[in-house]
Design a protein around this motif. Structure first.
Motif, PDB file in Angstrom:
ATOM      1  N   GLY B  27       0.776  -1.236   0.000  1.00  7.56           N
ATOM      2  CA  GLY B  27       0.000   0.000   0.000  1.00  7.56           C
ATOM      3  C   GLY B  27       0.806   1.283   0.000  1.00  7.56           C
ATOM      4  O   GLY B  27       0.644   2.137  -0.874  1.00  7.56           O
ATOM      5  N   TYR B  28       1.719   1.402   0.979  1.00  6.12           N
ATOM      6  CA  TYR B  28       2.464   2.649   1.097  1.00  6.12           C
ATOM      7  C   TYR B  28       3.322   2.899  -0.144  1.00  6.12           C
ATOM      8  O   TYR B  28       3.401   4.011  -0.657  1.00  6.12           O
ATOM      9  CB  TYR B  28       3.337   2.605   2.352  1.00  6.12           C
ATOM     10  CG  TYR B  28       3.998   3.924   2.675  1.00  6.12           C
ATOM     11  CD1 TYR B  28       3.244   4.970   3.188  1.00  6.12           C
ATOM     12  CD2 TYR B  28       5.355   4.130   2.447  1.00  6.12           C
ATOM     13  CE1 TYR B  28       3.821   6.193   3.462  1.00  6.12           C
ATOM     14  CE2 TYR B  28       5.948   5.346   2.725  1.00  6.12           C
ATOM     15  CZ  TYR B  28       5.179   6.370   3.233  1.00  6.12           C
ATOM     16  OH  TYR B  28       5.750   7.579   3.519  1.00  6.12           O
ATOM     17  N   SER B  31       1.238   4.217  -3.008  1.00  8.23           N
ATOM     18  CA  SER B  31       0.892   5.644  -2.944  1.00  8.23           C
ATOM     19  C   SER B  31       2.118   6.501  -3.273  1.00  8.23           C
ATOM     20  O   SER B  31       1.999   7.545  -3.921  1.00  8.23           O
ATOM     21  CB  SER B  31       0.310   5.992  -1.577  1.00  8.23           C
ATOM     22  OG  SER B  31       1.316   6.243  -0.642  1.00  8.23           O
ATOM     23  N   ARG B  32       3.311   6.044  -2.846  1.00  7.49           N
ATOM     24  CA  ARG B  32       4.532   6.774  -3.199  1.00  7.49           C
ATOM     25  C   ARG B  32       4.735   6.791  -4.706  1.00  7.49           C
ATOM     26  O   ARG B  32       5.059   7.820  -5.303  1.00  7.49           O
ATOM     27  CB  ARG B  32       5.764   6.120  -2.537  1.00  7.49           C
ATOM     28  CG  ARG B  32       5.848   6.341  -1.062  1.00  7.49           C
ATOM     29  CD  ARG B  32       5.967   7.817  -0.724  1.00  7.49           C
ATOM     30  NE  ARG B  32       7.286   8.337  -1.041  1.00  7.49           N
ATOM     31  CZ  ARG B  32       8.278   8.368  -0.164  1.00  7.49           C
ATOM     32  NH1 ARG B  32       8.099   7.922   1.054  1.00  7.49           N
ATOM     33  NH2 ARG B  32       9.450   8.862  -0.497  1.00  7.49           N
ATOM     34  N   GLU B  44      -3.539  10.056  -0.081  1.00 11.00           N
ATOM     35  CA  GLU B  44      -2.952   8.724   0.102  1.00 11.00           C
ATOM     36  C   GLU B  44      -3.960   7.651   0.489  1.00 11.00           C
ATOM     37  O   GLU B  44      -3.898   6.530   0.024  1.00 11.00           O
ATOM     38  CB  GLU B  44      -1.854   8.796   1.159  1.00 11.00           C
ATOM     39  CG  GLU B  44      -0.725   9.687   0.739  1.00 11.00           C
ATOM     40  CD  GLU B  44       0.347   9.774   1.821  1.00 11.00           C
ATOM     41  OE1 GLU B  44       0.551   8.785   2.524  1.00 11.00           O
ATOM     42  OE2 GLU B  44       0.954  10.849   1.937  1.00 11.00           O
TER      43      GLU B  44
END
Lengths: 223, 114
Positions: B27-28, B31-32, B44
């Protein structure tokens, strides 16, 4: 990873959040968890992803509000609308585990009551099958309705600024007292009738303990 | 909602699928990558409802795996149906973007060399 492991990990990781982020995230978490119809595994997975994301963002100085938006309720509603329902099989397992557990404790408490009262006076340790069955069904209904009502009370109050904890407690307390009263009244007014069998305290204790044990094993094996 | 985020909403699924196609991401990371591409308007958190919807429609699949930095993360990859969906979305986008570019980008032409 199992849902129970995710929950344990979630509890540990939440400690790393700042106070503000913790409050925002915990509300999201409670709001999603109190929606009982959702798949527990999928809910816990997305909650863990969101927590990991928040922790990473926190390192860069971002707040939960920056990441998940200013309207946590609609955000959580959107998440909920995309989460799959819990499979019937899993719900059934859970309900039967709770039922076995309750019945077990019921029998243990009955055995203690028979033993204690038996010290003072003669007790009737017969069990009348039909009335006992009705009372047990009533207890099961009350417990399941109680869980549903209390969870939905929490669910509704979470992002509702008008509702206070006090009101919530009073509502939940009233429900609990009402349910208890109905069960007491039913067992008081119901006459003993139909077939019965002798079920002394020691047998009650034995069967109760075995049932509690079984429910623990069922819980351990869940999923 | 700004005009840009309204426009993005319709095509975000395609963008997410395209990022995941290159390599499995969590996930993170996703978004990056969206932000690095230039989609800074995607707040985000919006990716999580999208990821859930794509999983529900069986276009992507998420698996918990240990990450390079240690902890378990849920990595997403495309399913065969997801790959097909991405091809369809790309084709649709190409068919739409040409006439829309021709129609709407007149104002930009004078400023940009392309």
């Amino acid at each position: 990873m199992k849902a129970s492991e995710l929950i344990a990990q979630n509890n540990q990781k939440r400690d790393l959040l700042t106070e503000e982020n913790e409050k925002y995230y915990s509300n999201l978490l409670l709001y999603i968890r109190t929606k009982l119809s959702l798949s527990e595994q999928q809910s816990e997975e997305v909650l863990m992803e969101m927590l990991d994301h928040l922790l990473e963002g926190q390192k860069d100085g971002k707040t939960a509000r920056d990441i998940f938006g200013d309207d946590p309720k609609s955000y959580a509603d959107e998440i909920i609308s995309h989460l799959p329902e819990e499979e019937k099989k899993n719900s059934l397992k859970f309900v039967s585990q709770v039922a076995v557990n309750l019945l077990g404790w019921f029998l243990v408490i009955r055995s203690i009551a028979l033993l204690v009262i038996g010290q003072m006076q003669e007790v009737d340790s017969r069990v009348f099958i039909i009335p006992s069955f009705i009372i047990l069904v009533l207890i099961a209904l009350m417990v399941s309705a109680g869980v549903k009502v209390i969870f939905s009370l929490i669910h509704q109050s979470l992002f509702n600024e008008k509702s206070s904890d006090k009101k919530l407690m009073v509502k939940a307390g009233l429900f609990g007292a009402g349910g208890f009263l109905i069960i007491m009244a039913a067992s008081y007014f119901m006459k003993d009738f139909g077939p019965s069998f002798e079920f002394p305290w020691i047998a009650s204790l034995g069967v109760g303990a075995v049932l509690v044990l079984i429910s623990w094993i069922m819980k351990g094996r869940k999923k | 909602m700004s005009i840009r985020s309204q426009l993005l909403k319709g095509i975000l699924d395609g963008c997410v699928l395209a990022v995941i196609e290159k390599e499995p991401v969590y996930g993170y990371e996703l978004s990056r990558k969206l932000q690095d591409i230039g989609l800074a308007d995607v707040s985000e958190g919006t990716i999580y409802p999208v990821l859930l919807r794509l999983q529900k429609n069986r276009l992507i699949i998420g698996e918990m795996m240990p990450s390079e930095s240690g902890p378990n993360r849920k990595y997403y990859s495309l399913t065969p149906a997801g790959k097909e969906a991405l091809i369809v979305i790309s084709e649709e986008w190409n068919q739409l973007s040409l006439p829309i570019n021709a129609l709407l980008s007149k104002g930009v032409d004078s400023n940009e060399s392309k």
